[in-house]
Design a protein around this motif. Sequence first.
Motif, mmCIF file in Angstrom:
data_model
loop_
_atom_site.group_PDB
_atom_site.id
_atom_site.type_symbol
_atom_site.label_atom_id
_atom_site.label_comp_id
_atom_site.label_asym_id
_atom_site.label_seq_id
_atom_site.Cartn_x
_atom_site.Cartn_y
_atom_site.Cartn_z
ATOM 1 N N LYS A 1 0.845 -1.202 0.000
ATOM 2 C CA LYS A 1 0.000 0.000 0.000
ATOM 3 C C LYS A 1 0.879 1.250 0.000
ATOM 4 C CE LYS A 1 -4.464 -1.328 1.807
ATOM 5 N NZ LYS A 1 -4.615 -2.385 2.814
ATOM 6 N N VAL A 2 1.919 1.231 0.856
ATOM 7 C CA VAL A 2 2.813 2.385 0.936
ATOM 8 C C VAL A 2 3.495 2.597 -0.417
ATOM 9 C CG1 VAL A 2 4.951 3.227 1.993
ATOM 10 C CG2 VAL A 2 3.195 2.176 3.415
ATOM 11 N N LEU A 3 3.879 1.494 -1.052
ATOM 12 C CA LEU A 3 4.541 1.579 -2.351
ATOM 13 C C LEU A 3 3.618 2.237 -3.380
ATOM 14 C CD1 LEU A 3 6.945 0.792 -4.165
ATOM 15 C CD2 LEU A 3 5.841 -1.400 -4.549
ATOM 16 N N LEU A 4 2.375 1.793 -3.419
ATOM 17 C CA LEU A 4 1.440 2.361 -4.403
ATOM 18 C C LEU A 4 1.159 3.824 -4.103
ATOM 19 C CD1 LEU A 4 -0.309 1.905 -6.908
ATOM 20 C CD2 LEU A 4 -2.213 1.489 -5.383
ATOM 21 N N GLN A 5 1.019 4.149 -2.801
ATOM 22 C CA GLN A 5 0.773 5.557 -2.443
ATOM 23 C C GLN A 5 1.945 6.431 -2.880
ATOM 24 O OE1 GLN A 5 0.110 4.820 1.682
ATOM 25 N NE2 GLN A 5 -2.091 4.547 1.458
ATOM 26 N N THR A 6 3.162 5.913 -2.724
ATOM 27 C CA THR A 6 4.355 6.665 -3.132
ATOM 28 C C THR A 6 4.359 6.857 -4.642
ATOM 29 O OG1 THR A 6 5.480 5.576 -1.318
ATOM 30 C CG2 THR A 6 6.866 6.750 -2.878
ATOM 31 N N VAL A 7 4.057 5.777 -5.358
ATOM 32 C CA VAL A 7 4.034 5.850 -6.819
ATOM 33 C C VAL A 7 2.976 6.859 -7.271
ATOM 34 C CG1 VAL A 7 3.413 4.540 -8.887
ATOM 35 C CG2 VAL A 7 4.995 3.562 -7.238
ATOM 36 N N ALA B 1 2.607 1.928 -15.404
ATOM 37 C CA ALA B 1 1.778 2.849 -16.187
ATOM 38 C C ALA B 1 1.613 4.190 -15.466
ATOM 39 C CB ALA B 1 0.408 2.217 -16.443
ATOM 40 N N LEU B 2 1.477 4.140 -14.134
ATOM 41 C CA LEU B 2 1.238 5.373 -13.374
ATOM 42 C C LEU B 2 2.411 6.352 -13.439
ATOM 43 C CD1 LEU B 2 -0.578 4.127 -10.134
ATOM 44 C CD2 LEU B 2 -1.449 5.767 -11.796
ATOM 45 N N ILE B 3 3.609 5.827 -13.757
ATOM 46 C CA ILE B 3 4.785 6.721 -13.823
ATOM 47 C C ILE B 3 5.515 6.566 -15.162
ATOM 48 C CG2 ILE B 3 5.218 7.031 -11.353
ATOM 49 C CD1 ILE B 3 7.146 4.660 -11.457
ATOM 50 N N HIS B 4 4.808 6.101 -16.208
ATOM 51 C CA HIS B 4 5.524 5.804 -17.452
ATOM 52 C C HIS B 4 6.113 7.054 -18.117
ATOM 53 C CE1 HIS B 4 1.589 6.837 -19.279
ATOM 54 N NE2 HIS B 4 2.290 7.139 -20.345
#
Length: 340
Positions: free
Chosen positions: A144-150, A196-199
């Motif tokens: 969850k923390v990883l996705l929030q950071t991304v 995809a969120l940071i491509h």
Amino acid sequence: MRDPNAPPIRLLLVEDNPGDARLVRALLAETGGFELSYAETMADAKTWLIDNDADVVLLDLSLPDSHGLETIDAMRKLAPLLPIVVFTGLADEDVGVAAVKRGCQDYLVKGVGDGHLISRTVLYAIERKTLEIERLQSADRMKKVLLQTVRAVSLTLEIRDPYTAGHQRRVAQLAVAIGRQMGWSEHTLEGLQTGALIHDLGKISVPSDFLSRPGKLSDAAFGVVRSHAAVGAEIVDGIDFPWPVATMIRQHHERLDGSGYPLGLTAESIIPEARILAVADVVEAISSHRPYRPALGMDAALAEIHDHCATRYDPEVVQACETVIRSQGEAVFGEVGLGF
Ligand SMILES: [Fe+2]
């Protein structure tokens, strides 16, 4: 030795043989510290578990309504958080090992050992299951923390470059829908969503004027814009993602026939995630408004991937994308992503 003031361990014995059940009761009476309940069938166990709690299940593998290792699957489905110790009459080590592989915490062979062995095995099984649950919960928190950071990184770029605001998020939604249509696992889809969120992360190094200027860019300016794929990959290269995120970013403008950038890779060198990103990216870009042109619409986007199917774009991905768009239309961009 157990704490004499600890509450008794609530053990549910699922066993259809009254003799075996009596034996377990007698053996555990010697050690004390247990509160036993019985179920003779899986159906009984299910009913019992609706109104009662247990700390551990001692499970016979041969019941009137369930046989063999499938009994374990049924019990895990019934009570996913309960530790299970298999109670097998087959003096067969292989059954025990298979049971543990199937998700049980341990096994006991009927008629072997005394009450202390049963007690110790059950206590260790409870401890093991607790650790397993804690490990899963902590992995879940980290994810969850990883996705929030991304997401935060993704938003940072969009604040600087409002013209593509939402682009990465929309590409992520479509990419995940395509991957799901292709039958990919949730884990692989989570990686695809992350990439995809940071491509377009590398666009942070491109002057915003280049990104929003109407009309054709000079070759030099276009070269700078094109560098964003490699720059983005370099930024995340040192992050130990459980997916090939840097490669997804580096390759999202590559095309099967070698006409893409930055490396002009051909089909076999482009990873599957990047093939999906390429299609999702181009479909979102063409169908949406850009500062230098109005939205061209979904028909134009679908014509692009259709016309260049198997040359620029992976045919399987194109087909999946067409299916998804046909069934969901533009709503696919607004679909809620993976909840991880
Ligand atoms: Fe891009």
